[in-house]
Design a protein around this motif. Structure first.
Motif, PDB file in Angstrom:
ATOM      1  N   MET A   4       0.827  -1.205   0.000  1.00  0.00           N
ATOM      2  CA  MET A   4       0.000   0.000   0.000  1.00  0.00           C
ATOM      3  C   MET A   4       0.863   1.258   0.000  1.00  0.00           C
ATOM      4  SD  MET A   4      -2.886  -1.271   2.741  1.00  0.00           S
ATOM      5  CE  MET A   4      -3.923   0.186   2.581  1.00  0.00           C
ATOM      6  N   ALA A   5       1.954   1.240   0.750  1.00  0.00           N
ATOM      7  CA  ALA A   5       2.860   2.393   0.759  1.00  0.00           C
ATOM      8  C   ALA A   5       3.470   2.619  -0.621  1.00  0.00           C
ATOM      9  CB  ALA A   5       3.960   2.177   1.804  1.00  0.00           C
ATOM     10  N   GLY A   6       3.839   1.532  -1.307  1.00  0.00           N
ATOM     11  CA  GLY A   6       4.359   1.670  -2.658  1.00  0.00           C
ATOM     12  C   GLY A   6       3.336   2.227  -3.622  1.00  0.00           C
ATOM     13  N   ALA A   7       2.084   1.812  -3.482  1.00  0.00           N
ATOM     14  CA  ALA A   7       1.020   2.336  -4.350  1.00  0.00           C
ATOM     15  C   ALA A   7       0.806   3.829  -4.107  1.00  0.00           C
ATOM     16  CB  ALA A   7      -0.266   1.559  -4.106  1.00  0.00           C
ATOM     17  N   LEU A   8       0.817   4.248  -2.853  1.00  0.00           N
ATOM     18  CA  LEU A   8       0.636   5.665  -2.549  1.00  0.00           C
ATOM     19  C   LEU A   8       1.751   6.511  -3.165  1.00  0.00           C
ATOM     20  CD1 LEU A   8      -0.542   5.539   1.180  1.00  0.00           C
ATOM     21  CD2 LEU A   8      -1.859   6.352  -0.787  1.00  0.00           C
ATOM     22  N   LEU A   9       2.983   6.024  -3.079  1.00  0.00           N
ATOM     23  CA  LEU A   9       4.091   6.760  -3.687  1.00  0.00           C
ATOM     24  C   LEU A   9       3.934   6.828  -5.197  1.00  0.00           C
ATOM     25  CD1 LEU A   9       6.821   8.179  -3.371  1.00  0.00           C
ATOM     26  CD2 LEU A   9       7.921   5.951  -3.616  1.00  0.00           C
TER      27      LEU A   9
END
Length: 386
Positions: free
Chosen positions: A254-259
């Protein structure tokens, strides 16, 4: 001297404050976004390595997996919903993304729905990768497990580079702007993104803090410190570590998607081990393992040094006998050596966990003391009577 930059306001412009040639407001927003993403991923590593003893050197794989799938599928699915031709998507990505962005900017609800769907896909991919990576955790010791996860992350990056249909291979692809509706003025989009990313990180922090203070947190420490003793007490250390890796990997995705949604692009070279594996270990060592507050402090220290050096390093061009791009590495290396020499446990080392609240412990102690005093008085009374 600071001066307020005068600019023509358009819509909802974010105020500008210029100090020594740097817009402090823009710098602060950019720093806060980077800090939030770094903290979220660092907290997952702290749960794995700090609390559970799982040396996950493959963080880049889980972050990249969520980013790649969310960035690739969200664009194609948005085009399908909005009636945009997405044939030959990778080669025609710039044209397709421009059409999608103009339509998404006028459709707030669809943008939010696609954002949430992208996060859900990223979490699912991260969880699947974590589940697959958890199997070696059963059979390998910590040192071999760390090497295996590191190699797996490198293999995954090579896979992304060598399979163009997913994210365009070495070139990468653009990603739809699901925050285009927030482009009402200068800097407004970044502020909205900061709110979303900040909320995500706060929820992650509260969740991990709750886990650390719960009986599960004490079980994780027991498994980390002595597997044999924990098994003797009936704890399934294999199942516990599996769940930890799966949950941490889902949050990393999820953190990678947000970035990816923030920068509006995704490529394989972004997710190198130098940028998305080792920095999180530096953060934990600096802040303090098995202490979420320490990790938060370490993440802020890392993010601030990273952004500050990036802003100021070219001022030293010509004055140093080496390339100024090495300044940030020298800064982190020096800080890491200093912390290891003076505070090996980190700035905020691990604290012993209380099984009960302090007030409850104090009440129990006081009750026992009163009972003992009462028994003493009763014994004295009986002795006097006899």
């Amino acid at each position: 001297m600071a001066e307020v930059a005068s600019s023509e306001l358009k819509g909802m412009d974010v105020p500008s404050l210029v100090l020594f040639g740097t817009d402090i407001v823009t710098f602060s927003v950019d720093l806060a976004i980077a800090y939030s993403i770094l903290l979220a991923v660092s907290l997952t590593l702290n749960l794995e390595a700090g609390y559970s003893g799982v040396p996950n050197f493959g963080k880049a794989m889980f972050v990249a997996g969520g980013a790649a799938v969310a960035g690739s599928i969200s664009g194609r699915l948005s085009g399908f919903i909005l009636g945009v031709d997405t044939s030959n998507y990778v080669n025609r990505a710039p044209l397709i993304i421009n059409n999608l962005n103009s339509l998404l900017a006028a459709n707030l609800f669809l943008s939010i729905e696609m954002l949430l769907l992208g996060l859900a896909l990223a979490a699912g991919v991260g969880a699947v990768l974590g589940f697959l990576a958890s199997y070696p955790a059963i059979r390998l010791r910590e040192d071999y497990l760390g090497m295996l996860l590191l190699a797996s992350a490198q293999f995954f990056q090579i896979l992304l580079r060598g399979y163009p249909p997913l994210i365009g291979g070495v070139i990468g692809i653009e990603v739809p702007d699901f925050f285009g509706w927030a482009n009402t003025g200068r800097g407004a989009r970044d502020v909205v993104i900061l709110g979303v990313v900040g909320l995500f990180t706060v929820l992650v922090y509260l969740y991990f803090e709750r886990v650390a203070r719960s009986p599960l947190g004490r079980t994780l420490r027991a498994v980390r410190d002595n597997e044999v003793a924990s098994r003797a007490l009936g704890k399934d250390d294999v199942a516990i570590r599996k769940r930890v890796i799966v949950i941490a990997s889902a949050i990393c995705g999820m953190a990678g998607a947000l970035l990816t949604f923030y920068v509006q692009s995704v490529g394989p070279d972004t997710w190198s081990r130098q940028s998305w594996t080792f920095p999180f270990w530096v953060i934990i060592i600096i802040g303090g393992a098995a202490n979420n507050s320490g990790v938060a402090l370490g993440a802020f220290t890392y993010a601030f040094i990273l952004k500050a050096v990036d802003k100021a390093k070219f001022l030293f061009q010509g004055f140093l006998p080496f390339d100024v791009n090495w300044l940030e590495y020298l800064a982190f290396s020096s800080l890491l050596l200093l912390v290891l020499a003076l505070r090996p446990g980190g700035i905020l080392p691990e604290k012993s966990s209380l099984t009960l609240q302090r007030e409850t412990v104090a009440t129990i102690v006081q009750t026992k003391a009163d009972n003992l005093a009462q028994k003493g008085d009763d014994s004295s009374t009986k002795a006097n009577d006899s």
